[in-house]
Write an enzyme that holds these catalytic residues in place. Sequence first.
Site, PDB file in Angstrom:
ATOM      1  N   LYS A 111       0.877  -1.134  -0.170  1.00  0.00           N
ATOM      2  CA  LYS A 111       0.041  -0.044   0.010  1.00  0.00           C
ATOM      3  C   LYS A 111       0.708   1.267   0.024  1.00  0.00           C
ATOM      4  O   LYS A 111       2.028   1.164   0.286  1.00  0.00           O
ATOM      5  CB  LYS A 111      -1.034   0.096   1.232  1.00  0.00           C
ATOM      6  CG  LYS A 111      -0.184   0.089   2.481  1.00  0.00           C
ATOM      7  CD  LYS A 111      -1.103  -0.086   3.863  1.00  0.00           C
ATOM      8  CE  LYS A 111      -0.216   0.260   4.982  1.00  0.00           C
ATOM      9  NZ  LYS A 111      -1.394   0.268   6.172  1.00  0.00           N
ATOM     10  N   TYR A 167      13.724  31.995   3.014  1.00  0.00           N
ATOM     11  CA  TYR A 167      12.388  32.726   3.499  1.00  0.00           C
ATOM     12  C   TYR A 167      12.331  33.271   4.869  1.00  0.00           C
ATOM     13  O   TYR A 167      12.755  32.591   5.778  1.00  0.00           O
ATOM     14  CB  TYR A 167      11.213  32.022   3.182  1.00  0.00           C
ATOM     15  CG  TYR A 167      10.558  31.897   1.695  1.00  0.00           C
ATOM     16  CD1 TYR A 167      10.442  33.172   0.943  1.00  0.00           C
ATOM     17  CD2 TYR A 167      10.703  30.517   1.164  1.00  0.00           C
ATOM     18  CE1 TYR A 167      10.114  33.069  -0.325  1.00  0.00           C
ATOM     19  CE2 TYR A 167      10.178  30.352  -0.369  1.00  0.00           C
ATOM     20  CZ  TYR A 167      10.045  31.794  -0.929  1.00  0.00           C
ATOM     21  OH  TYR A 167       9.671  31.607  -2.314  1.00  0.00           O
ATOM     22  N   ARG A 208      -9.729   0.853  15.316  1.00  0.00           N
ATOM     23  CA  ARG A 208      -9.842   1.772  14.013  1.00  0.00           C
ATOM     24  C   ARG A 208     -10.842   1.169  13.067  1.00  0.00           C
ATOM     25  O   ARG A 208     -11.621   1.860  12.978  1.00  0.00           O
ATOM     26  CB  ARG A 208      -8.280   1.630  13.388  1.00  0.00           C
ATOM     27  CG  ARG A 208      -7.886   2.448  12.221  1.00  0.00           C
ATOM     28  CD  ARG A 208      -6.616   2.465  11.797  1.00  0.00           C
ATOM     29  NE  ARG A 208      -5.976   0.875  11.362  1.00  0.00           N
ATOM     30  CZ  ARG A 208      -4.807   0.971  11.151  1.00  0.00           C
ATOM     31  NH1 ARG A 208      -4.060   1.818  11.337  1.00  0.00           N
ATOM     32  NH2 ARG A 208      -4.531  -0.276  10.811  1.00  0.00           N
ATOM     33  N   MET A 251       9.692  25.400  -1.447  1.00  0.00           N
ATOM     34  CA  MET A 251       8.761  24.323  -2.138  1.00  0.00           C
ATOM     35  C   MET A 251       9.807  23.402  -2.911  1.00  0.00           C
ATOM     36  O   MET A 251       9.555  22.219  -3.077  1.00  0.00           O
ATOM     37  CB  MET A 251       7.746  24.973  -3.099  1.00  0.00           C
ATOM     38  CG  MET A 251       6.920  24.224  -3.684  1.00  0.00           C
ATOM     39  SD  MET A 251       5.856  24.820  -4.890  1.00  0.00           S
ATOM     40  CE  MET A 251       4.691  25.549  -3.791  1.00  0.00           C
TER      41      MET A 251
END
Length: 809
Positions: free
Chosen positions: A482, A707, A580, A756
């Site tokens: 998965k 940044y 779950r 990014m």
Amino acid sequence: MYTITSVLQILSSEHYFLADDSWTISELVYDSRKIRDVKESVFFAIKSSRDGHQFIADAYDKGIRSFVISDIGFSISPYPDANFIWVEDTLKAIQALAAVHRKQFDIPVIGITGSNGKTIVKEWLYQLLTAEYNVYQSPKSYNSQLGVALSVWNLQADHTLAIIEAGISRPGEMEALQQMIDPSIGILTNLGTAHLEGFSSKNDKLIEKWKLFKHATQILFSSNYVPDAKSIRSGFTWGTNESDDFRILNISTDHAGSKITARYQQEEIDFVIPFQDKASVENAITCIIVMIQLGYDFSVIEQRIKGLKPLEMRLQLKKGKNNCSIIDDTYSNDLASLQIALDFLNQQNQHTQKSLILSGFADAKFTTKIMDKLIRLLNNQLLKRVVLIDRSLFGIITAINSEVLCYESTAELIADLPRIDFSNEAILIKGARKFHLEEVSQQLVEKSHDTVMEINLKAIESNLIQYRSLLRKDVKLMAMVKAFSYGSGGFEVANVLQFNKLDYLTVAFVDEGVELRKAGVTLPIMVLSPHEGTFDDMITYQLEPEIYSKRILNAFLQFLADIQFVDYPIHIKLDTGMHRLGFMANEFDDALITLQKSPQIKVVSVFSHLVASGDTTQKEFTAQQIQEFKTLADRLESGLGYPVLKHICNTTGIVNWPDAQLDMVRLGIGLYGIDLSDNGLHLESVSTLKTTISQIKKLNKEETVGYDRKGVLKRDSRIATVKIGYADGYDRRLGNGIGKMMIAGQIVPTIGNVCMDMCMLDITDITAHEGDEVIVFPDLIQTAKDIETIPYELLVGISSRVKRVYFYE
């Protein structure tokens, strides 16, 4: 030429059945998935992590009619026209056969052992010696107890020199390798820490490795690594000591490579090699002293050694243009390595059509026997197309069953590539280095930015073997693929698992299973999170749902009733403490009644999920979970009236709770090289995230980086910008020095906020250049701890825009 009768004589077995004593033998087979020439093969049922006797029927169905087995009680009645020879140990039998074959050759045989560098030295010697010798080299890293036997067996009468490597990991292993290789020239590359855990001391490891040189007339090694080796047995040494036969006086490096100054027999000599790293320099020196021992003039050695090429020692699987898969194996070409590459091509089920681009063999001395074997090898592959490069191969054109295209050079093929319709197929590119087929690969591979995730498919196999060794023989194995196989890929990983005959795969969502089915994966696939909108695809692609609630059970039963389907396989999930998904104990009776009266379905398995199988402080809770599951699972099976597979162990459960293996276990993160059990498993790292340096800046103290000016410099610094950011899956929490990356073996911190598409590193304290490779997660587990998460999150978070490159070492 060997016959089954001569094999019987070599093995000295008194227990045999020969249906056809004229059967000739040229191929030794141990894997029913890798049968190439059934007419001249004998199958050895070797017992390792899996018992080879289980695959005799498969080999027989594929045409094998000669078998060497060890189980005295094995019934041969289903195989009346087959030959059987019983031995005490089938691995020792194949080794005995190889040892006898080795005795047929009176040629120089170079045997290489050591902790590291064996394969590099072997490949470089092959490059250096092929002008004078018809060199046989053992394929890739075939240096194990079985690999050496298969390597030696491939020696042919026309070979004039052989180079075979030997690897050991524990005492008592070298004697068998020595008998098979029996080198006349012995090489010890170095004596590092690899596999040292199998020995009580480094000296014991040396003594074991030295056994390879029992009959060697020349032994070559470095006194820097083995200062006391001459006390074991004399040899030709190199190093910095006055007493060394080949004394290193100086090694200097620059951007172009390294200059080695040495003294040999009172003469000072210079050699230049195109490498800077210590390992390559040492491996090159080893090659130099081998050439000296073989009588080469220094001028020839100097000329050839400076022309050494870097080695890509692995077969790579890449995404190609036009929905193709490209298998790049362009660094060497001989029959043995071609067979290995074709085996890997056959594992690729994502395309029904397969093509081969094949160059001539490097400096091969072709014989009719070799050409006949090549023809048989290619015709056994069911290839759509064979592209031949080099006139030396043109003689086989009319004998090949596939479509054949011929080119005299690589440049001629590249010019014609736009005309060839390569699409929706797997393409193996296999060639000797001198043909530069990597240029063909570059033309066919889909382009991407320089950040890649390298996936070692061989490591997945190795980890699988380790976990299989912990299981009882009757326990089935389900693998979790998965979330893009924990970031490692989809069908590429599933193909490896299918080839290794797992019992089940598991995905999270139906679309993941659909992708695997479209890629040719035929194993049963369980889907953990089905929903009503996906039932159509579930049926169409034969996926098996996890049923975890009365609502999803009723919805699926209604869907099956509407299409009049019966006995559809499902898996019942029980909630024993995870809370779950799954049926709680108080919901069980009601669910069982529904299952009993529903012919639309058949329960294949019942399972639950351990909450804390790796936490020693939660042993009581885990034991309680297991007991509750067993009780409910037994009631389910009894109520249904037919057997149902039961499974509760996850990766850490396999290790920590062996009594709970039951009928099947589910292997997840451990398959991908992450050991969370802390029980001493020697798992291999599967994935490596790499990027490169785009730019390096020199900045003054008190300037800022990134940044929001978060990266404040406290000294004059060198800052590298690398091509990875949070859009690629590099978490923003790893900025400002929390994240660490590795350049040329040295750890450097991030500085400033992660952007990014890129981030910045402080490389003030190391030597680095623009374009250098960067390892993004040098320690994945530690990186996860640094941002208070788990390795799973880091792996599955790597963006799909990061190109996955698969390789098989």
